[in-house]
Design an enzyme around this catalytic site. Sequence first.
Site, PDB file in Angstrom:
ATOM      1  N   LYS A  86      88.922  53.837  15.675  1.00 11.01           N
ATOM      2  CA  LYS A  86      90.050  54.447  14.979  1.00 11.01           C
ATOM      3  C   LYS A  86      90.501  55.706  15.721  1.00 11.01           C
ATOM      4  O   LYS A  86      89.681  56.479  16.209  1.00 11.01           O
ATOM      5  CB  LYS A  86      89.615  54.778  13.547  1.00 11.01           C
ATOM      6  CG  LYS A  86      90.720  55.270  12.622  1.00 11.01           C
ATOM      7  CD  LYS A  86      90.159  55.427  11.211  1.00 11.01           C
ATOM      8  CE  LYS A  86      91.201  55.920  10.218  1.00 11.01           C
ATOM      9  NZ  LYS A  86      90.628  56.015   8.842  1.00 11.01           N
ATOM     10  N   SER A 164      93.059  53.854   5.328  1.00 13.89           N
ATOM     11  CA  SER A 164      93.829  54.321   6.468  1.00 13.89           C
ATOM     12  C   SER A 164      93.356  53.710   7.784  1.00 13.89           C
ATOM     13  O   SER A 164      93.992  53.893   8.821  1.00 13.89           O
ATOM     14  CB  SER A 164      93.738  55.854   6.540  1.00 13.89           C
ATOM     15  OG  SER A 164      92.411  56.275   6.812  1.00 13.89           O
ATOM     16  N   SER A 188      88.874  54.002   2.781  1.00 11.08           N
ATOM     17  CA  SER A 188      89.535  53.607   4.025  1.00 11.08           C
ATOM     18  C   SER A 188      88.722  52.699   4.940  1.00 11.08           C
ATOM     19  O   SER A 188      89.232  52.238   5.959  1.00 11.08           O
ATOM     20  CB  SER A 188      89.973  54.852   4.802  1.00 11.08           C
ATOM     21  OG  SER A 188      90.946  55.563   4.076  1.00 11.08           O
TER      22      SER A 188
END
Length: 482
Positions: A86, A164, A188
């Site tokens: 990420k 996210s 997330s």
Amino acid sequence: MAKFTFTDDIFFGSISELSASLRKKEFSTVELTHAFCDRLERLGPRYNALALSLRDPALRKAKDVDRDFKLDRVRSPLQGIPYGAKDLLAVKGKPTTWGAKPYAAQVFTEDAQVIELLDKAGAILIGKLSMVELAGGGGYRYPSASLTGPGLNPWDRTRWSGGSSSGPGAATAAGLVTFSIGSETSGSILTPSAYCGITGLRPTYGLVSRRGAMALSWTLDKIGPMCRSAEDCALVLSVIAGVDYEDPGSAGKSFHYAPQFARKPDEITIGYAPSDFDESAEHIAPSIRAGLQDALKVVKSLGMNTKEVEIPDFPYGSLTGTIIGAEAASIFEDLIRSGKVDELADHRQAQGLKAGLDIPATEYLRAMRVRALVQQAFRDLFFNVDFLLAPTRNTVASKITDRLDGGAAPATAPKSRGLSGLIPAGNLAGLPAISLPCGFASGLPIAISVVGRPFYENQLIAIGKAFQSQTDWHRKRPPVTE
């Protein structure tokens, strides 16, 4: 020697399967890395999943790993395995955008601790994966709140891959990486794992270092693996977990995967709310109820004791919102006061961050005091059960055009909400959780989660592995097309 043909069996292979193939020299690490880089660069934009390709450094690393293999230097099961991270994790000398325009040119001089540990283990970082801007700090209205656009679900690109950690969810599900590293502050890792049909592990707060990761909430942020299976999560966690004296939130503990010491099923009691799995459950989307009922039957067939429970009655959502809002506003104060916050893609998110500066200290401290009561209440609950079972999400992935912040409230409150507050509750209490694919509804994945006491990851993984030994939902592949 004939050139090896990389098929979907490779791109969707488990860590153990790819590791075995590398050791048997069916293909080299360089060849495997080339193939995954090609696939990530070609298909990553299809799902808005790729923030930055790291082909060149990945191939250099792959050559080093091949030299290790020739010398029989075995570093870890992750040696030679391509993965993605990420884009809130710093990679030395490369842009780390945090998914947001104001940070598009941001470059750090050191790797995040997690990236460094994976590098030492021989894993191959092939790309940085997209995310919701600032990991959703301030609250966002639409999935398009990202520098790379809305995360698109590989099972249906009109649907969201979840936030996210949208890029890690989509990339892992579509076979663009073998595993990915995501983060969770309040859902997330679990949400994109559920929406995309992969296995995601949220570790106990403090088990994995956050050094070099964007902070959203110092007291809630966690880094964890998003993989194909529970066992893959264990292999990744065994590398990234550990003490870090430079992370003030470090729990000072490590993780060693020890499946041989897992408790027998009849020694385990798992708590659940029947209303979460009832065919008339008002808080669960009708389309997923049958799949959840089937999943519960599988869990019960594993031989564990089951017990009906309710989680303590606290305003989990508002507590989490207050804590994240206050901490995020402090973290991004310079961004807010400079006016650059208005460059964010989602206007509502920018306004939410601004509003965070106005949260009174008394309100934040009150939320933290109540949070201590939440933690004690869960400690008490775990005297009666060992684990909790619930649907990860109460519906399938939403459409990318749907608003995420509302809609009209139901005319009457449902009779029971089951354990539907378990994501914010578990994050407030710092509890580990694993999301397991358990079926499909309207062609989209659904999932259940198991939540445990702090540092019970080994037993969580054992339950996940047992569930996956009786099902094949985690092996299903989305219809990836060029």
